[in-house]
Each structure stands twice: as structure tokens, then as C-alpha cells.
Scaffold this motif. Sequence first.
Motif, PDB file in Angstrom:
ATOM      1  N   ASN A   1       1.274   3.574   4.183  1.00 33.62           N
ATOM      2  CA  ASN A   1       1.169   2.118   4.087  1.00 33.62           C
ATOM      3  C   ASN A   1       0.560   1.688   2.761  1.00 33.62           C
ATOM      4  OD1 ASN A   1       2.262   1.840   6.631  1.00 33.62           O
ATOM      5  ND2 ASN A   1       0.281   1.757   7.657  1.00 33.62           N
ATOM      6  N   GLU A   2      -0.432   2.445   2.288  1.00 34.32           N
ATOM      7  CA  GLU A   2      -1.052   2.120   1.012  1.00 34.32           C
ATOM      8  C   GLU A   2      -0.059   2.321  -0.130  1.00 34.32           C
ATOM      9  OE1 GLU A   2      -4.062   1.152  -1.855  1.00 34.32           O
ATOM     10  OE2 GLU A   2      -3.594   0.621   0.227  1.00 34.32           O
ATOM     11  N   SER A   3       0.774   3.371  -0.033  1.00 31.89           N
ATOM     12  CA  SER A   3       1.782   3.616  -1.064  1.00 31.89           C
ATOM     13  C   SER A   3       2.775   2.458  -1.132  1.00 31.89           C
ATOM     14  CB  SER A   3       2.519   4.930  -0.775  1.00 31.89           C
ATOM     15  OG  SER A   3       1.634   6.028  -0.803  1.00 31.89           O
ATOM     16  N   ILE A   4       3.185   1.952   0.029  1.00 35.32           N
ATOM     17  CA  ILE A   4       4.108   0.815   0.059  1.00 35.32           C
ATOM     18  C   ILE A   4       3.479  -0.418  -0.574  1.00 35.32           C
ATOM     19  CG2 ILE A   4       5.285  -0.810   1.597  1.00 35.32           C
ATOM     20  CD1 ILE A   4       5.773   1.475   3.522  1.00 35.32           C
ATOM     21  N   ARG A   5       2.209  -0.661  -0.223  1.00 35.43           N
ATOM     22  CA  ARG A   5       1.522  -1.847  -0.753  1.00 35.43           C
ATOM     23  C   ARG A   5       1.437  -1.788  -2.282  1.00 35.43           C
ATOM     24  NH1 ARG A   5      -3.311  -3.802  -2.412  1.00 35.43           N
ATOM     25  NH2 ARG A   5      -4.224  -1.712  -2.490  1.00 35.43           N
ATOM     26  N   VAL A   6       1.035  -0.634  -2.816  1.00 33.14           N
ATOM     27  CA  VAL A   6       0.891  -0.476  -4.265  1.00 33.14           C
ATOM     28  C   VAL A   6       2.253  -0.588  -4.937  1.00 33.14           C
ATOM     29  CG1 VAL A   6       0.255   1.141  -6.095  1.00 33.14           C
ATOM     30  CG2 VAL A   6      -1.213   0.899  -4.085  1.00 33.14           C
ATOM     31  N   LEU A   7       3.271   0.032  -4.348  1.00 34.44           N
ATOM     32  CA  LEU A   7       4.604   0.007  -4.941  1.00 34.44           C
ATOM     33  C   LEU A   7       5.155  -1.424  -4.982  1.00 34.44           C
ATOM     34  CD1 LEU A   7       6.949   1.709  -6.065  1.00 34.44           C
ATOM     35  CD2 LEU A   7       7.809   1.893  -3.722  1.00 34.44           C
ATOM     36  N   ARG A   8       4.948  -2.194  -3.925  1.00 32.95           N
ATOM     37  CA  ARG A   8       5.418  -3.584  -3.909  1.00 32.95           C
ATOM     38  C   ARG A   8       4.747  -4.400  -5.013  1.00 32.95           C
ATOM     39  NH1 ARG A   8       8.371  -5.509   0.315  1.00 32.95           N
ATOM     40  NH2 ARG A   8       8.454  -4.293   2.254  1.00 32.95           N
TER      41      ARG A   8
ATOM     42  N   GLY B   1      11.404   2.485  -2.926  1.00 35.61           N
ATOM     43  CA  GLY B   1      11.564   1.210  -3.623  1.00 35.61           C
ATOM     44  C   GLY B   1      12.975   0.679  -3.527  1.00 35.61           C
ATOM     45  N   LEU B   2      13.956   1.572  -3.628  1.00 38.71           N
ATOM     46  CA  LEU B   2      15.354   1.150  -3.480  1.00 38.71           C
ATOM     47  C   LEU B   2      15.600   0.598  -2.078  1.00 38.71           C
ATOM     48  CD1 LEU B   2      17.204   4.091  -5.288  1.00 38.71           C
ATOM     49  CD2 LEU B   2      16.822   1.773  -6.159  1.00 38.71           C
ATOM     50  N   GLU B   3      15.021   1.276  -1.075  1.00 38.50           N
ATOM     51  CA  GLU B   3      15.185   0.812   0.304  1.00 38.50           C
ATOM     52  C   GLU B   3      14.536  -0.559   0.516  1.00 38.50           C
ATOM     53  OE1 GLU B   3      13.530   3.853   2.738  1.00 38.50           O
ATOM     54  OE2 GLU B   3      14.994   5.376   2.132  1.00 38.50           O
ATOM     55  N   LEU B   4      13.458  -0.810  -0.245  1.00 38.04           N
ATOM     56  CA  LEU B   4      12.740  -2.075  -0.112  1.00 38.04           C
ATOM     57  C   LEU B   4      13.338  -3.183  -0.978  1.00 38.04           C
ATOM     58  CD1 LEU B   4       9.066  -0.711  -0.126  1.00 38.04           C
ATOM     59  CD2 LEU B   4      10.352  -1.563   1.851  1.00 38.04           C
ATOM     60  N   GLY B   5      14.399  -2.865  -1.704  1.00 43.85           N
ATOM     61  CA  GLY B   5      15.037  -3.854  -2.551  1.00 43.85           C
ATOM     62  C   GLY B   5      14.321  -4.085  -3.862  1.00 43.85           C
ATOM     63  N   LEU B   6      13.596  -3.085  -4.330  1.00 43.31           N
ATOM     64  CA  LEU B   6      12.881  -3.184  -5.598  1.00 43.31           C
ATOM     65  C   LEU B   6      13.637  -2.484  -6.700  1.00 43.31           C
ATOM     66  CD1 LEU B   6       9.267  -2.381  -4.275  1.00 43.31           C
ATOM     67  CD2 LEU B   6      10.306  -4.628  -4.624  1.00 43.31           C
ATOM     68  N   GLY B   7      14.948  -2.437  -6.593  1.00 46.70           N
ATOM     69  CA  GLY B   7      15.741  -1.592  -7.472  1.00 46.70           C
ATOM     70  C   GLY B   7      16.090  -2.144  -8.841  1.00 46.70           C
TER      71      GLY B   7
END
Length: 286
Positions: free
Chosen positions: A239-246, A276-282
Amino acid sequence: MRQQAGVLYVVATPIGNLGDLSERARRVLAEVDAIAAEDTRETRRLLAYCGISAELIAYHDHNESELTPRLLEALESGQNLALVSDAGTPLISDPGYTLVAAARERGLTVVPIPGASAAICALSASGLPSDRFLFLGFPPRTQARRRAWIEAVAREPGTLVLYESAKRALDTLRDLQAVLGDGRRLVIARELTKQFETFLLGSAGTLIARLESDPEQRLGEMVILVEGCPDSETDATHNESIRVLRLLGESMPLSQAAALAARLTGAKKNALYRLGLELGLGSESR
């Protein structure tokens, strides 16, 4: 007509009690033309117990590269050879990889003769989860390298299994405590299948205190088993990795965001990039 090549048998031998040698292993050791042994003294003791007379060839870490061509030549000339380690299964933190790999590359037949392995014996009786485990072999000898080695597997959910000599056991336990904390269950399996076989269970701190207070527990060969990373810790890290990546993905290209997030969280850069690609950050055009 080309002469038929011999067979290389990789033979597991007892890790303590000589009576644990399988009948199949006994037969193979009695029938091969020669036995490549890590410690010829230990193997000679085993052969004497079994009433076997065989040619022994010392084959260990210090002469593995030198002797491998000679053994391959013997196999190609039709001789059958057995490969044994000091105790347990060859190649499991013991010599033999060079020979087996070279034999496979040449198309020679390699046959495993199963038997004892200290890692599996310890795991089976430890009481720790065995559905998934990671065998790590021996830790590095210096503190800095050892702690980095532990950090690299800190988030592994499976049980960690490692070997350690008695004289370095306390240092390794202290490093496990320093890196992983004191919340995981540990098991020390000592002198497996021998007269003074011992299983010690507890936290790193508990086991450190036990070894410090009882010098007898610092004797012999050890297998140390460590409970895997708890699901809650794994989830929190994810969860922390997702938060930082966003957050980073809002102001920089995904490749840069993934690389920086990996440095900040300890997660793998490639895994973060895919996430990131899955989250639409591509988008790479920011």
C-alpha cells in the motif's frame, strides 16, 4: 561403434545417523567405479559402516575446477561415478554444481539418489509453515553484507531456511533481530539426527539469550528457520508503494517515478512500473 558413456549418480548420504542411508544409495555406492567425495574421511567411515570398498576421489571447493575435466573424461569412457558430499544432498550448499552442470551440457546421464537434506529435515519438524519456503544457504560472514543479505529477503512470505556454523550463530541471530525485529518465530535445529539433536523455538531475542546462557547450544552444525513476512506487513508495504508511486507519477514520467519509488520503498522497479501501467500512470510525456 562409440562406447556408451557412464552415469553420474548424485547420492544423498546421512547427515548424522549412518543408518539413514537408503538401500538404493547403498547399492549404488557399492557398484560404481569410483566415488567423488567432498571429505574422503567422512565417506570412508560411511563405506566402512556399510562394508563397501570403493575408490575415493577427493572432490571439493578447492579442486572442483581442476578435477571436473578428469571426471567427465571418466564418465565419457564408460565409468559410472557417484558424487557425495560430507553429509546430506550434494550441491545443497555443498560442492558438485560444476560437475553436474558440465555433465548435463555434454548430454551425460545424471541420476539423483534421494535421501537426507538438513534443510528439509529441519523444516519438516520445525512447526513453521512449509507450504512455501526459501532456502538461503550460508549467510555472508561480515555484518554489513549479512544485514544487506537479510534485508533482501525481509518481505519474503515463505519460511526462510539458512545454514550457520555454531561459532557465528549468535552474530547471525543478532542481525536477524536488527533487520527483522523481534516479532517473528524462529527455530534453531542443531545436530540433526545425532545424539544431541535439539530444536529451540522462540523469538530472535529469546534464542539469543538461550545461546548466550548455554554454551552447549553453540556447538555443532545448525539450521536456522525464520517465519516469513506477515501478511499485514506485506500489505502495508504494498500500500505504501502504491501511495508513493501515485504521488511521484503526478509530476514525472512513469519510468522515473518507478525508479524513485523503488529507492524510497525498497520495492522492485520493474514491478512498480507494471503497477503504474495498471493504475493508468503510463504517460511518459510529463
